[in-house]
Design a protein around this motif. Structure first.
Motif, PDB file in Angstrom:
ATOM      1  N   ALA A 268       0.823  -1.201   0.000  1.00  0.00           N
ATOM      2  CA  ALA A 268       0.000   0.000   0.000  1.00  0.00           C
ATOM      3  C   ALA A 268       0.860   1.254   0.000  1.00  0.00           C
ATOM      4  O   ALA A 268       1.973   1.275   0.527  1.00  0.00           O
ATOM      5  CB  ALA A 268      -0.929   0.008   1.223  1.00  0.00           C
ATOM      6  N   GLY A 269       0.298   2.302  -0.606  1.00  0.00           N
ATOM      7  CA  GLY A 269       0.971   3.596  -0.645  1.00  0.00           C
ATOM      8  C   GLY A 269       0.863   4.206  -2.026  1.00  0.00           C
ATOM      9  O   GLY A 269       0.028   3.810  -2.844  1.00  0.00           O
ATOM     10  N   THR A 270       1.703   5.175  -2.282  1.00  0.00           N
ATOM     11  CA  THR A 270       1.791   5.748  -3.620  1.00  0.00           C
ATOM     12  C   THR A 270       2.532   4.765  -4.524  1.00  0.00           C
ATOM     13  O   THR A 270       3.186   3.829  -4.031  1.00  0.00           O
ATOM     14  CB  THR A 270       2.555   7.070  -3.585  1.00  0.00           C
ATOM     15  OG1 THR A 270       3.910   6.800  -3.177  1.00  0.00           O
ATOM     16  CG2 THR A 270       1.906   8.066  -2.622  1.00  0.00           C
ATOM     17  N   PRO A 271       2.471   4.962  -5.836  1.00  0.00           N
ATOM     18  CA  PRO A 271       3.222   4.061  -6.715  1.00  0.00           C
ATOM     19  C   PRO A 271       4.700   3.970  -6.357  1.00  0.00           C
ATOM     20  O   PRO A 271       5.265   2.856  -6.348  1.00  0.00           O
ATOM     21  CB  PRO A 271       3.003   4.679  -8.099  1.00  0.00           C
ATOM     22  CG  PRO A 271       1.649   5.296  -8.011  1.00  0.00           C
ATOM     23  CD  PRO A 271       1.578   5.858  -6.615  1.00  0.00           C
ATOM     24  N   ASP A 272       5.342   5.069  -6.045  1.00  0.00           N
ATOM     25  CA  ASP A 272       6.766   5.025  -5.702  1.00  0.00           C
ATOM     26  C   ASP A 272       7.008   4.249  -4.424  1.00  0.00           C
ATOM     27  O   ASP A 272       7.987   3.491  -4.311  1.00  0.00           O
ATOM     28  CB  ASP A 272       7.327   6.447  -5.562  1.00  0.00           C
ATOM     29  CG  ASP A 272       7.498   7.142  -6.908  1.00  0.00           C
ATOM     30  OD1 ASP A 272       7.457   6.456  -7.944  1.00  0.00           O
ATOM     31  OD2 ASP A 272       7.663   8.381  -6.914  1.00  0.00           O
ATOM     32  N   LEU A 303      -6.249  -1.118 -11.200  1.00  0.00           N
ATOM     33  CA  LEU A 303      -5.364  -1.941 -12.023  1.00  0.00           C
ATOM     34  C   LEU A 303      -4.601  -1.094 -13.034  1.00  0.00           C
ATOM     35  O   LEU A 303      -3.414  -1.328 -13.298  1.00  0.00           O
ATOM     36  CB  LEU A 303      -6.169  -3.019 -12.753  1.00  0.00           C
ATOM     37  CG  LEU A 303      -6.444  -4.324 -11.987  1.00  0.00           C
ATOM     38  CD1 LEU A 303      -7.292  -4.097 -10.756  1.00  0.00           C
ATOM     39  CD2 LEU A 303      -7.122  -5.340 -12.915  1.00  0.00           C
ATOM     40  N   ASP A 304      -5.279  -0.092 -13.601  1.00  0.00           N
ATOM     41  CA  ASP A 304      -4.629   0.796 -14.562  1.00  0.00           C
ATOM     42  C   ASP A 304      -3.468   1.540 -13.921  1.00  0.00           C
ATOM     43  O   ASP A 304      -2.388   1.664 -14.508  1.00  0.00           O
ATOM     44  CB  ASP A 304      -5.627   1.805 -15.127  1.00  0.00           C
ATOM     45  CG  ASP A 304      -6.694   1.171 -15.994  1.00  0.00           C
ATOM     46  OD1 ASP A 304      -6.453   0.059 -16.505  1.00  0.00           O
ATOM     47  OD2 ASP A 304      -7.763   1.779 -16.154  1.00  0.00           O
ATOM     48  N   LEU A 305      -3.702   2.058 -12.719  1.00  0.00           N
ATOM     49  CA  LEU A 305      -2.667   2.824 -12.021  1.00  0.00           C
ATOM     50  C   LEU A 305      -1.440   1.958 -11.751  1.00  0.00           C
ATOM     51  O   LEU A 305      -0.300   2.387 -11.986  1.00  0.00           O
ATOM     52  CB  LEU A 305      -3.230   3.366 -10.706  1.00  0.00           C
ATOM     53  CG  LEU A 305      -2.244   4.113  -9.798  1.00  0.00           C
ATOM     54  CD1 LEU A 305      -1.723   5.367 -10.484  1.00  0.00           C
ATOM     55  CD2 LEU A 305      -2.903   4.453  -8.456  1.00  0.00           C
ATOM     56  N   VAL A 306      -1.653   0.754 -11.266  1.00  0.00           N
ATOM     57  CA  VAL A 306      -0.527  -0.123 -10.956  1.00  0.00           C
ATOM     58  C   VAL A 306       0.217  -0.525 -12.225  1.00  0.00           C
ATOM     59  O   VAL A 306       1.453  -0.564 -12.261  1.00  0.00           O
ATOM     60  CB  VAL A 306      -1.008  -1.366 -10.176  1.00  0.00           C
ATOM     61  CG1 VAL A 306       0.123  -2.356  -9.971  1.00  0.00           C
ATOM     62  CG2 VAL A 306      -1.596  -0.938  -8.828  1.00  0.00           C
ATOM     63  N   ALA A 307      -0.526  -0.808 -13.284  1.00  0.00           N
ATOM     64  CA  ALA A 307       0.117  -1.182 -14.543  1.00  0.00           C
ATOM     65  C   ALA A 307       0.969  -0.043 -15.095  1.00  0.00           C
ATOM     66  O   ALA A 307       2.088  -0.257 -15.589  1.00  0.00           O
ATOM     67  CB  ALA A 307      -0.939  -1.592 -15.563  1.00  0.00           C
ATOM     68  N   ALA A 308       0.444   1.180 -15.001  1.00  0.00           N
ATOM     69  CA  ALA A 308       1.131   2.315 -15.609  1.00  0.00           C
ATOM     70  C   ALA A 308       2.277   2.848 -14.760  1.00  0.00           C
ATOM     71  O   ALA A 308       3.323   3.253 -15.291  1.00  0.00           O
ATOM     72  CB  ALA A 308       0.120   3.433 -15.878  1.00  0.00           C
ATOM     73  N   GLU A 309       2.105   2.844 -13.419  1.00  0.00           N
ATOM     74  CA  GLU A 309       3.062   3.550 -12.580  1.00  0.00           C
ATOM     75  C   GLU A 309       3.845   2.672 -11.610  1.00  0.00           C
ATOM     76  O   GLU A 309       4.787   3.147 -10.983  1.00  0.00           O
ATOM     77  CB  GLU A 309       2.346   4.664 -11.804  1.00  0.00           C
ATOM     78  CG  GLU A 309       1.697   5.693 -12.729  1.00  0.00           C
ATOM     79  CD  GLU A 309       1.242   6.940 -11.995  1.00  0.00           C
ATOM     80  OE1 GLU A 309       1.833   7.259 -10.936  1.00  0.00           O
ATOM     81  OE2 GLU A 309       0.290   7.585 -12.470  1.00  0.00           O
ATOM     82  N   VAL A 310       3.466   1.407 -11.480  1.00  0.00           N
ATOM     83  CA  VAL A 310       4.247   0.484 -10.663  1.00  0.00           C
ATOM     84  C   VAL A 310       4.997  -0.500 -11.574  1.00  0.00           C
ATOM     85  O   VAL A 310       6.210  -0.586 -11.546  1.00  0.00           O
ATOM     86  CB  VAL A 310       3.348  -0.279  -9.658  1.00  0.00           C
ATOM     87  CG1 VAL A 310       4.164  -1.338  -8.912  1.00  0.00           C
ATOM     88  CG2 VAL A 310       2.734   0.701  -8.666  1.00  0.00           C
TER      89      VAL A 310
END
Length: 314
Positions: A268-272, A303-310
């Motif tokens: 958990a947290g921000t992508p970084d 899912l989009d956020l994790v795919a794009a930024e993680v």
């Protein structure tokens, strides 16, 4: 996604999800580049949720998804050995492997959730007997799949006996689909993993616990002369990522968790922040796959956020 480190989506549909819900998430996961879509194998909800509209069967679900997807690896974390006899299970998994074009993986465990057995009339033996049966199931399922076409398979165990089995159908993947084993048992689990596992998975544990259990598996491999590198190391963690504190809090609230609890025990947290935690897991445990437990199946933006930024940073 990196060829060396893979992210897979892991769902818990017994908490309340239809096949259509799972299909929507699986197809979205495939479109956004995740390596796999896995689901639990449970017949009863856990915790305070209603569980409505009720459970879906894991292998019926995966058969449907096998025809509706084209690239995703598909499987269970974990199928309960108490639910199915090993012969019919080997048939079902081999058939779904054929239906998917060779994309199936079988996660198999002893079974642990007594209440679901009681709720649906499934025998729930002692822990020792469950482990004994589990060990026989591993021998039988792998034996059936690996028996050459035209030959027969026989097995004479304490709990299961097979005579003159044609050992059909065969899965597409040869000699068999990957087999996932997991859990924190200190003695029998590592030994069974050393004999049978293609992947060893640890769900919802801390890094120190995971590192120690992977070490036990490596020691069990050494004892039988198997290179421990043959076994993929993986973990499963609850996922909750937000671009900012407000989005993170909203997602945590949607799944009934506190943000700080998720930061401590989940991913958990921000992508970084999430990328940094994954890096620590990789360094300390040697995992090359991570199963992201997605509890809010309606939030495809997650899912989009994790795919794009993680995933892009791994």
């Amino acid at each position: 996604m990196s060829e060396l480190f893979k992210l897979r989506i892991f769902t818990e549909p017994q908490q309340g999800a239809t096949y259509d819900d799972l299909l929507r998430v699986a197809k979205h996961a495939e479109t956004t580049g995740y390596d796999g879509f896995f689901r639990s194998d449970h017949y009863l909800k856990m915790g305070s949720v209603s569980g409505e509209p009720g459970p879906t069967d894991a292998w019926v679900t995966l058969a449907g998804l096998a025809r509706e997807t084209s690239r995703l690896r598909l499987g269970t974390l974990m199928t309960a050995a108490t639910f199915r006899s090993p012969g019919p299970l080997a048939i079902s998994v081999a058939q779904v492997d054929q239906m998917s074009g060779g994309r199936i993986e079988l996660g198999l465990g002893t079974g642990w959730y007594e209440q679901e057995h009681t709720a649906y009339g499934i025998p729930f033996p002692s822990l020792k007997e469950r482990f004994d049966r589990y060990a026989e199931q591993l021998e039988i399922i792998t034996g059936l799949w690996e028996t050459p076409v035209g030959e027969h398979f026989r097995y004479d165990g304490e709990y299961y006996q097979l005579a003159e089995s044609p050992a059909l159908p065969k899965p597409v993947q040869r000699p068999r689909p990957p087999l996932l084993i997991g859990g924190q048992g200190k003695k029998r689990t590592p030994k069974l993993a050393a004999r049978f596992a293609d992947e060893f998975n640890l769900p919802f544990v801390d890094i120190d616990t995971a590192a120690k259990q992977f070490e036990r598996v490596a020691e069990a491999c050494a004892a039988i002369g198997r290179p421990h590198e043959d076994i993929v190391r993986s973990a499963a963690l609850v996922l909750c990522v937000g671009k900012n504190d407000a989005e993170l809090a909203r997602r945590a609230d949607a799944i009934g968790w506190e943000v700080e609890e998720l930061r401590l025990n989940g991913l958990a947290g921000t992508p970084d922040e999430v990328v940094a935690k994954i890096g620590t897991w990789r360094e300390r445990t040697g995992i090359t796959r991570l199963y992201l437990q997605v509890l809010d199946l309606s939030d495809l933006d997650h899912l989009d956020l994790v795919a794009a930024e993680v995933a892009a940073q791994l």
